[in-house]
Design a protein around this motif. Structure first.
Motif, mmCIF file in Angstrom:
data_model
loop_
_atom_site.group_PDB
_atom_site.id
_atom_site.type_symbol
_atom_site.label_atom_id
_atom_site.label_comp_id
_atom_site.label_asym_id
_atom_site.label_seq_id
_atom_site.Cartn_x
_atom_site.Cartn_y
_atom_site.Cartn_z
ATOM 1 N N VAL A 81 8.486 -4.639 3.475
ATOM 2 C CA VAL A 81 8.003 -4.868 2.117
ATOM 3 C C VAL A 81 7.725 -3.496 1.510
ATOM 4 O O VAL A 81 6.920 -2.728 2.051
ATOM 5 N N VAL A 82 8.423 -3.174 0.413
ATOM 6 C CA VAL A 82 8.335 -1.808 -0.127
ATOM 7 C C VAL A 82 7.995 -1.784 -1.609
ATOM 8 O O VAL A 82 8.339 -2.685 -2.364
ATOM 9 N N ASN A 83 7.336 -0.685 -1.974
ATOM 10 C CA ASN A 83 6.974 -0.434 -3.360
ATOM 11 C C ASN A 83 8.088 0.412 -3.974
ATOM 12 O O ASN A 83 7.916 1.586 -4.277
ATOM 13 N N GLY A 84 9.286 -0.159 -4.097
ATOM 14 C CA GLY A 84 10.452 0.580 -4.569
ATOM 15 C C GLY A 84 11.682 -0.268 -4.343
ATOM 16 O O GLY A 84 11.555 -1.422 -3.896
ATOM 17 N N ASN A 85 12.855 0.271 -4.607
ATOM 18 C CA ASN A 85 14.069 -0.529 -4.445
ATOM 19 C C ASN A 85 14.885 -0.162 -3.214
ATOM 20 O O ASN A 85 15.772 -0.889 -2.821
ATOM 21 N N ARG A 86 14.574 1.029 -2.662
ATOM 22 C CA ARG A 86 15.337 1.434 -1.483
ATOM 23 C C ARG A 86 14.461 2.288 -0.566
ATOM 24 O O ARG A 86 13.387 2.745 -0.969
ATOM 25 N N VAL A 87 14.970 2.476 0.652
ATOM 26 C CA VAL A 87 14.241 3.285 1.632
ATOM 27 C C VAL A 87 15.143 4.446 2.017
ATOM 28 O O VAL A 87 16.329 4.223 2.301
ATOM 29 N N PRO A 88 14.649 5.690 2.011
ATOM 30 C CA PRO A 88 15.491 6.807 2.457
ATOM 31 C C PRO A 88 16.018 6.557 3.869
ATOM 32 O O PRO A 88 15.261 6.106 4.735
ATOM 33 N N GLY A 89 17.305 6.827 4.065
ATOM 34 C CA GLY A 89 17.897 6.685 5.396
ATOM 35 C C GLY A 89 18.024 5.239 5.849
ATOM 36 O O GLY A 89 17.799 4.924 7.022
ATOM 37 N N GLU A 90 18.454 4.365 4.957
ATOM 38 C CA GLU A 90 18.570 2.936 5.333
ATOM 39 C C GLU A 90 19.527 2.747 6.517
ATOM 40 O O GLU A 90 19.277 1.919 7.391
ATOM 41 N N LYS A 91 20.620 3.527 6.513
ATOM 42 C CA LYS A 91 21.615 3.404 7.590
ATOM 43 C C LYS A 91 20.989 3.745 8.940
ATOM 44 O O LYS A 91 21.175 3.025 9.920
ATOM 45 N N GLU A 92 20.268 4.874 8.966
ATOM 46 C CA GLU A 92 19.647 5.317 10.219
ATOM 47 C C GLU A 92 18.596 4.304 10.677
ATOM 48 O O GLU A 92 18.470 4.017 11.855
ATOM 49 N N LEU A 93 17.871 3.762 9.722
ATOM 50 C CA LEU A 93 16.834 2.778 10.072
ATOM 51 C C LEU A 93 17.462 1.531 10.694
ATOM 52 O O LEU A 93 17.041 1.069 11.759
ATOM 53 N N THR A 94 18.498 1.007 10.043
ATOM 54 C CA THR A 94 19.106 -0.215 10.594
ATOM 55 C C THR A 94 19.769 0.091 11.937
ATOM 56 O O THR A 94 19.718 -0.722 12.849
ATOM 57 N N ALA A 95 20.369 1.307 12.069
ATOM 58 C CA ALA A 95 21.008 1.663 13.346
ATOM 59 C C ALA A 95 19.970 1.630 14.466
ATOM 60 O O ALA A 95 20.236 1.134 15.566
ATOM 61 N N SER A 96 18.786 2.136 14.185
ATOM 62 C CA SER A 96 17.750 2.151 15.218
ATOM 63 C C SER A 96 17.284 0.728 15.544
ATOM 64 O O SER A 96 17.183 0.346 16.715
ATOM 65 N N LEU A 97 17.034 -0.065 14.502
ATOM 66 C CA LEU A 97 16.524 -1.427 14.756
ATOM 67 C C LEU A 97 17.558 -2.304 15.464
ATOM 68 O O LEU A 97 17.217 -3.184 16.255
ATOM 69 N N ARG A 98 18.837 -2.007 15.186
ATOM 70 C CA ARG A 98 19.892 -2.833 15.799
ATOM 71 C C ARG A 98 20.001 -2.639 17.299
ATOM 72 O O ARG A 98 20.634 -3.445 17.996
ATOM 73 N N GLU A 99 19.415 -1.569 17.800
ATOM 74 C CA GLU A 99 19.444 -1.380 19.260
ATOM 75 C C GLU A 99 18.594 -2.417 19.989
ATOM 76 O O GLU A 99 18.715 -2.605 21.193
ATOM 77 N N ILE A 100 17.723 -3.082 19.244
ATOM 78 C CA ILE A 100 16.843 -4.062 19.887
ATOM 79 C C ILE A 100 17.608 -5.368 20.105
ATOM 80 O O ILE A 100 18.171 -5.924 19.162
#
Ligand code: SAH
Length: 455
Positions: free
Chosen positions: A215-234
């Motif tokens: 849940v964010v106070n904005g429309n995007r998060v810096p480094g969305e690709k890197e974030l999803t890449a990390s979470l996808r390892e789970i």
């Protein structure tokens, strides 16, 4: 005599408030003390003194109650999530049964009530499939995620919450590491600045699928690709999304959702039925107890196959589809659009063609549909949020005269108020069964069967 702030008193705890605080008397003056249990002899520091009562903080247990236990969670006292961890589970169940009975007697006016025994859990920990963690900074400026302390928005760091699943911690660690790496600030309620507000995590117990929504106070998060890449390892990661909430409010979720990676939903099942669940949809948090609750709902509905059933406040159609197994036709009503979309796909997914869903408020849709079709309903199920049912809805139920009403409630006080209304207008309270969906907390779910008097 009156006490003053910081006075130290020794009291025996004799009762328990509906909020789970122990209550003792010092010279006839009631003192409410969190983290104490009926039977405790406790040394208590007065923290707030009123004319006829006071709030105290537990300083020392002088003699422990037989119902006392050591909380399993090291932050149980600070964290606002649990209220009853110091109370043995059998006593928690007694407390909840009494709470329901007291509400029904005092608010509903039902005397000498026969209740079915409360349905508790065998293992009353790690039962929650969902958690919403606020993100912020601690006093030293370090990023933290956890739960709010009782009554304040101080974040208590949790390492392995006793109610949640262990994968939550791995997800939080990865989100915090990403924030660190990309210098992303958490949202600050006081200033309205900063980006990340909450991390919502839901795990489908039957399939292992995991949903993460930031849940964010904005429309995007810096480094969305890197974030999803990390979470996808789970293992099990299925859906990663952003929810936009730019308002300065206590409401956690905004209405806009963007999928960053994966499916827009996860799939879980209850009994024989599969459900798609979107990040914004309501889904019961305790799947093991939900089966018990829905089975009870089905048995209270007493369906033989030819009935028309309304399921009001239907969420993603959970109870609706349970009923659709046994009814001729089920009509569901729900206010959240995405949940109704889920409900329709869920009907299709499970091969039901006898379930139809409406988006809107139950108190608007039911009277509208009744005016339009005048159709008879055999059973009406309601499962409202804590504030209970709107009176317009209750009066429509009275006009429609279904043979049975099944009321599922997460707040026994509003339940009692609504039952009083219905029972003063031609219905009889037949059955009451508390189901413990929320062990270690003061909350209790209750399911009730009402029968039309002249049926
Ligand atoms: N019966 C479902 C959901 C119960 S929770 C289940 O067991 O999963 C209550 C639901 O009521 C939520 O989905 C919420 O979005 C919805 N709701 C809240 N107010 C409403 C209203 N006035 N009319 C219809 N639905 C409402």
């Amino acid at each position: 005599m009156e006490y003053r702030k910081n006075d130290l008193v020794t009291i025996r705890i004799e009762d328990c408030s509906t909020e789970g605080q122990g209550i003792g008397k010092a010279d006839g003056y009631a003192v409410f003390v969190k983290d104490t249990v009926i039977g405790d002899l406790a040394e208590v520091r007065i923290v707030k003194a009123k004319k006829n009562y006071a709030y105290g903080r537990l300083e020392k247990i002088l003699e422990g109650s037989p119902w006392r236990q050591e909380p399993v969670c090291p932050v149980a006292r600070q964290c606002g999530g649990c209220q009853l961890q110091s109370m043995k589970y059998e006593e928690q169940l007694r407390f909840k049964e009494k709470k329901v009975r007291d509400h029904l007697e005092r608010i509903g006016g039902f005397a000498n009530l026969q209740m079915e025994p409360v349905i508790g859990m065998d293992t009353p920990y790690h039962y929650r499939n969902k958690a919403q963690f606020p993100v912020g900074r601690d006093r030293d400026g370090r990023l933290v995620a956890g739960f709010y302390a009782g009554r304040t928005h101080t974040i208590i760091k949790t390492d392995n919450c006793a109610l949640g699943v262990s994968v939550n911690q791995d997800i939080l660690n990865r989100v915090l590491a990403h924030m660190e790496a990309f210098s992303i600030d958490p949202y600050d309620e006081r200033t309205g600045h900063g980006l990340i507000r909450h991390v919502l995590i839901r795990t489908a117990f039957s399939t292992g699928e995991i949903l993460v929504c930031l849940v964010v106070n904005g429309n995007r998060v810096p480094g969305e690709k890197e974030l999803t890449a990390s979470l996808r390892e789970i293992p099990g990661m299925t859906s990663i999304s952003l929810n936009v909430n730019r308002k300065n409010t206590n409401v956690i979720l905004g209405d806009q959702l963007r999928i960053l990676w994966g499916n827009p939903y996860i799939v879980d099942s209850i009994g024989d039925i599969k459900y798609q669940i979107s990040p914004l949809s309501f889904f019961q948090v305790n799947p093991l107890q939900t089966v018990q609750l829905y089975r009870k709902a089905l048995s209270y509905a007493g369906l033989k196959g030819g009935e028309t059933v309304w399921d009001l406040y239907c969420g993603i159609g959970t109870i609706s589809l349970f009923m659709a197994q046994k009814a001729r036709k089920v009509l569901g009503v729900e206010i959240i659009d995405a949940a109704v979309e889920n409900a329709r796909s869920n009907a299709a997914l499970n091969g039901f063609s006898n379930a139809e869903f409406f988006v809107g408020k139950s108190e608007d849709v039911l009277p509208e549909q009744y005016e339009k079709t005048g159709e008879y309903a055999d059973v009406i199920v309601v499962d409202p949020p804590r504030k209970g049912c709107d009176e317009t809805l209750l009066s429509t139920i009275i006009r429609m005269q279904p043979e049975r009403v099944v009321y599922v409630s997460c707040d026994s006080a509003t339940l009692a108020r609504d039952l009083k209304y219905l029972c003063e207008r031609g219905y009889e309270l037949k059955k009451v069964c508390p189901v413990d969906m929320f062990p270690q907390t003061v909350h209790i779910e209750t399911i009730v069967l009402l029968q039309r008097l002249n049926s």
